[in-house]
Design a protein around this motif. Structure first.
Motif, PDB file in Angstrom:
ATOM      1  N   GLY A 144       0.777  -1.129   0.134  1.00  0.00           N
ATOM      2  CA  GLY A 144      -0.043  -0.088   0.144  1.00  0.00           C
ATOM      3  C   GLY A 144       0.932   1.191  -0.137  1.00  0.00           C
ATOM      4  N   SER A 145       2.062   1.177   0.343  1.00  0.00           N
ATOM      5  CA  SER A 145       2.920   2.254   0.368  1.00  0.00           C
ATOM      6  C   SER A 145       3.803   2.544  -0.925  1.00  0.00           C
ATOM      7  CB  SER A 145       3.811   2.311   1.717  1.00  0.00           C
ATOM      8  OG  SER A 145       3.044   2.282   2.650  1.00  0.00           O
ATOM      9  N   ARG A 146       3.882   1.478  -1.861  1.00  0.00           N
ATOM     10  CA  ARG A 146       4.823   1.348  -2.938  1.00  0.00           C
ATOM     11  C   ARG A 146       4.569   2.546  -3.910  1.00  0.00           C
ATOM     12  NH1 ARG A 146       7.892  -3.037  -3.927  1.00  0.00           N
ATOM     13  NH2 ARG A 146       7.748  -4.626  -2.129  1.00  0.00           N
ATOM     14  N   SER A 147       3.113   2.976  -3.964  1.00  0.00           N
ATOM     15  CA  SER A 147       2.930   4.234  -4.863  1.00  0.00           C
ATOM     16  C   SER A 147       3.303   5.533  -4.441  1.00  0.00           C
ATOM     17  CB  SER A 147       1.501   4.115  -5.368  1.00  0.00           C
ATOM     18  OG  SER A 147       0.707   4.443  -4.131  1.00  0.00           O
ATOM     19  N   SER A 148       3.729   5.692  -3.104  1.00  0.00           N
ATOM     20  CA  SER A 148       4.140   6.956  -2.587  1.00  0.00           C
ATOM     21  C   SER A 148       5.527   7.396  -2.976  1.00  0.00           C
ATOM     22  CB  SER A 148       4.375   6.925  -0.924  1.00  0.00           C
ATOM     23  OG  SER A 148       5.066   7.927  -0.547  1.00  0.00           O
ATOM     24  N   ALA A 149       5.597   8.769  -3.234  1.00  0.00           N
ATOM     25  CA  ALA A 149       6.633   9.290  -3.852  1.00  0.00           C
ATOM     26  C   ALA A 149       7.905   9.042  -2.867  1.00  0.00           C
ATOM     27  CB  ALA A 149       6.263  10.887  -4.093  1.00  0.00           C
ATOM     28  N   LEU A 150       7.548   8.846  -1.690  1.00  0.00           N
ATOM     29  CA  LEU A 150       8.662   8.760  -0.605  1.00  0.00           C
ATOM     30  C   LEU A 150       9.637   7.559  -1.133  1.00  0.00           C
ATOM     31  CD1 LEU A 150       6.997   9.276   2.702  1.00  0.00           C
ATOM     32  CD2 LEU A 150       8.462  10.717   1.776  1.00  0.00           C
ATOM     33  N   PHE A 151       9.216   6.646  -1.909  1.00  0.00           N
ATOM     34  CA  PHE A 151       9.713   5.255  -1.961  1.00  0.00           C
ATOM     35  C   PHE A 151      10.043   4.996  -3.402  1.00  0.00           C
ATOM     36  CE2 PHE A 151       6.912   4.789   1.705  1.00  0.00           C
ATOM     37  CZ  PHE A 151       8.003   4.730   2.826  1.00  0.00           C
ATOM     38  N   GLN A 152      10.080   5.905  -4.299  1.00  0.00           N
ATOM     39  CA  GLN A 152      10.331   5.911  -5.809  1.00  0.00           C
ATOM     40  C   GLN A 152      11.920   5.432  -5.628  1.00  0.00           C
ATOM     41  OE1 GLN A 152       7.986   5.562  -8.081  1.00  0.00           O
ATOM     42  NE2 GLN A 152       6.634   5.831  -6.213  1.00  0.00           N
ATOM     43  N   ILE A 153      12.171   4.651  -6.478  1.00  0.00           N
ATOM     44  CA  ILE A 153      13.833   4.042  -6.507  1.00  0.00           C
ATOM     45  C   ILE A 153      14.671   5.254  -7.364  1.00  0.00           C
ATOM     46  CG2 ILE A 153      15.389   2.437  -7.484  1.00  0.00           C
ATOM     47  CD1 ILE A 153      13.330   0.193  -7.092  1.00  0.00           C
ATOM     48  N   ASP A 154      15.430   5.731  -6.815  1.00  0.00           N
ATOM     49  CA  ASP A 154      16.280   6.864  -7.207  1.00  0.00           C
ATOM     50  C   ASP A 154      17.755   6.291  -7.271  1.00  0.00           C
ATOM     51  OD1 ASP A 154      17.067   7.179  -4.669  1.00  0.00           O
ATOM     52  OD2 ASP A 154      16.010   8.843  -4.508  1.00  0.00           O
ATOM     53  N   GLU A 155      18.689   7.223  -7.624  1.00  0.00           N
ATOM     54  CA  GLU A 155      20.050   6.887  -7.893  1.00  0.00           C
ATOM     55  C   GLU A 155      20.671   6.657  -6.512  1.00  0.00           C
ATOM     56  OE1 GLU A 155      21.972   5.750 -10.373  1.00  0.00           O
ATOM     57  OE2 GLU A 155      19.875   5.851 -11.455  1.00  0.00           O
ATOM     58  N   ARG A 156      20.068   7.655  -5.474  1.00  0.00           N
ATOM     59  CA  ARG A 156      20.553   7.564  -4.133  1.00  0.00           C
ATOM     60  C   ARG A 156      20.363   6.134  -3.780  1.00  0.00           C
ATOM     61  NH1 ARG A 156      18.866   7.495   1.014  1.00  0.00           N
ATOM     62  NH2 ARG A 156      16.755   7.430   0.030  1.00  0.00           N
ATOM     63  N   LEU A 157      19.224   5.400  -3.693  1.00  0.00           N
ATOM     64  CA  LEU A 157      18.898   4.494  -3.107  1.00  0.00           C
ATOM     65  C   LEU A 157      19.776   3.152  -3.661  1.00  0.00           C
ATOM     66  CD1 LEU A 157      17.227   2.867  -1.020  1.00  0.00           C
ATOM     67  CD2 LEU A 157      15.310   2.550  -2.852  1.00  0.00           C
ATOM     68  N   LYS A 158      19.799   3.247  -5.194  1.00  0.00           N
ATOM     69  CA  LYS A 158      20.446   2.127  -5.738  1.00  0.00           C
ATOM     70  C   LYS A 158      21.882   2.261  -5.548  1.00  0.00           C
ATOM     71  CE  LYS A 158      17.563   2.158 -10.016  1.00  0.00           C
ATOM     72  NZ  LYS A 158      17.489   2.670 -11.524  1.00  0.00           N
ATOM     73  N   GLU A 159      22.550   3.440  -5.168  1.00  0.00           N
ATOM     74  CA  GLU A 159      23.886   3.582  -4.815  1.00  0.00           C
ATOM     75  C   GLU A 159      24.268   3.490  -3.500  1.00  0.00           C
ATOM     76  OE1 GLU A 159      25.276   7.089  -6.679  1.00  0.00           O
ATOM     77  OE2 GLU A 159      24.892   6.483  -8.677  1.00  0.00           O
ATOM     78  N   HIS A 160      23.389   3.194  -2.689  1.00  0.00           N
ATOM     79  CA  HIS A 160      23.756   3.433  -1.227  1.00  0.00           C
ATOM     80  C   HIS A 160      24.222   1.915  -0.819  1.00  0.00           C
ATOM     81  CE1 HIS A 160      22.773   4.201   3.082  1.00  0.00           C
ATOM     82  NE2 HIS A 160      22.353   2.837   3.103  1.00  0.00           N
ATOM     83  N   ARG A 161      25.101   1.978   0.155  1.00  0.00           N
ATOM     84  CA  ARG A 161      25.824   0.935   0.557  1.00  0.00           C
ATOM     85  C   ARG A 161      25.547   0.710   2.169  1.00  0.00           C
ATOM     86  NH1 ARG A 161      25.482   0.163  -3.841  1.00  0.00           N
ATOM     87  NH2 ARG A 161      27.030  -0.124  -5.611  1.00  0.00           N
TER      88      ARG A 161
END
Length: 201
Positions: A144-161
């Motif tokens: 139910g939260s996946r459509s929120s703009a808070l959780f869109q996959i961006d480069e920051r999340l992809k590159e986060h270690r």
């Protein structure tokens, strides 16, 4: 939890306490203040040193005094290395895991995400930021939260270690606590020994 003026607290305890203080402008301001004082610091007693270290760690995790003291007392009574025990318990909290996994840019934001019930632990919705995860637990973003703009996959999340004890899958928006958090000197600028001295004085 009411904290108070963050920049004033950062000047006393250090910029690492709040992410809002970790900016170039704050760093320059701190440097100017240091130059103005001639680089001199007021001498402090052992009690003041212990109090400052305790406050640094407590505010880093946004805990009340009552919450934090219970963590410390449990670490001292554990019969284990108290530093490792305390660090592991603090980092196993749901809000800490969300922050370390990269789902939130600050610990306070991670606390809000947890409290609003955006995530599930082992397919069960949890709304308690302090919920302690066990090794093997899976944290997953609710459908139910996946459509929120808070959780869109961006480069920051992809590159986060994330740290070694957390395994993440950005595409699935989930992570697994696959090992107990392990403290290392690189993980904190806080003197844990002074914290324990404060509570055992």
């Amino acid at each position: 939890m009411r904290i108070g003026p963050k920049y004033k607290i950062c000047k006393r305890l250090g910029a690492h306490v709040f992410e809002q203080c970790q900016t170039k402008s704050f760093s320059l301001s701190a440097q100017r203040a240091d130059q103005k004082s001639g680089g001199k610091r007021k001498s402090s007693s052992d009690f003041n040193r212990q109090l400052l270290e305790k406050q640094k760690l407590r505010l880093t995790y946004s805990l009340t005094e009552r919450q934090f003291s219970s963590y410390v007392k449990a670490a001292l009574a554990s019969g284990e290395n108290p530093t490792q025990h305390l660090f592991s318990n603090l980092e196993s909290r749901l809000d800490s895991v969300l922050y370390r996994a990269g789902f939130a840019s600050t610990r306070r934001a991670a606390r809000q995400l947890a409290a609003h019930g955006h995530f599930e632990i082992n397919n069960r919705r949890v709304t308690i930021p302090s919920y302690r995860l066990a090794v093997g637990d899976t944290v997953r973003l609710r459908d139910g939260s996946r459509s929120s703009a808070l959780f869109q996959i961006d480069e920051r999340l992809k590159e986060h270690r994330p740290p070694s004890w957390i395994a993440c899958d950005a595409e699935k928006r989930e992570c697994v606590l696959h090992a107990a958090p392990q403290w290392g000197t690189q993980d904190s600028v806080v003197d844990f020994g002074a914290v324990f001295e404060y509570y055992t004085r």
